[in-house]
Write a protein that holds these residues in place. Structure first.
Motif: not given
Length: 151
Positions: A29-43, A114-120
Motif C-alpha cells: 500500500l502507498t499513500w500521499n497528500e497527507v495533511p501537514r499537521e499529521t502526527q500518526s497514521i492508522a489503517l 491521518a491523525l493529529d496525535k499518536k494514539l498510544g
C-alpha cells in the motif's frame, strides 16, 4: 489523501496471493497528500459483507506521519519496522488476515486515517478501541476498496 496498491486497482479484484486461498500475505500500500499537521497514521481493513456483520481483517495504528507506504508481506509482529503497532483482527490475531469469504463476492475496505496525535494504545487494540481513540483527531481519510470471490 490518496491510498493505492500496485497489486490491485480501486474497486478491482484482490489477487489470490493476498487471500486465504493463496499465501495470505498483506498487499503493498502507498499513500500521499497527507495533511501537514499529521502526527500518526492508522489503517483498518474490513469486510462489511460478512454474514455476521463487518469482519475486521487488519488494524495498524501509530504509524509515523513520515511513512507513506506499507510493503507487501508485513509480518504479524507487535511493533512494525516503521514504528507502527498491530491491533487485533477478527481472526483473533495480530497482523493481516486476508479475504476468505464463505460465499459470493465480498468488498474489502482499506481505510487510512491521518491523525493529529499518536494514539498510544497497547499492542492488540481492536478496531473499536482504535476508532474510539481517534474520535475528534481525524484530519483526513483515504479509502481503497478491493473485491474477492473464492473459486
Amino acid at each position: 489523501m490518496k491510498l493505492e496498491s500496485n497489486a490491485f486497482d480501486a474497486d478491482g479484484l484482490i489477487p489470490v496471493q493476498y487471500t486465504c486461498d493463496g499465501v495470505d500475505i498483506s498487499p503493498p500500500l502507498t499513500w500521499n497528500e497527507v495533511p501537514r499537521e499529521t502526527q500518526s497514521i492508522a489503517l483498518i481493513v474490513d469486510d462489511p459483507d460478512a454474514p455476521r456483520g463487518t469482519f475486521v481483517h487488519w488494524v495498524i495504528y501509530d504509524i509515523p506521519a513520515t511513512v507513506n507506504e506499507l510493503p507487501e508481506q508485513i509480518s504479524p509482529v507487535k511493533t512494525l519496522f516503521n514504528g507502527g503497532v498491530h491491533g487485533k483482527n477478527d481472526f483473533g490475531n495480530l497482523g493481516y488476515g486476508g479475504p476468505c469469504p464463505p460465499s459470493g463476492t465480498h468488498r474489502y475496505f482499506f481505510q487510512l486515517y491521518a491523525l493529529d496525535k499518536k494514539l498510544g494504545l497497547p499492542v492488540g487494540a481492536t478496531k473499536n478501541q482504535v476508532l474510539a481513540a481517534m474520535k475528534g483527531h481525524v484530519l483526513a481519510i483515504a479509502q481503497l476498496m478491493g473485491k474477492y470471490k473464492r473459486s
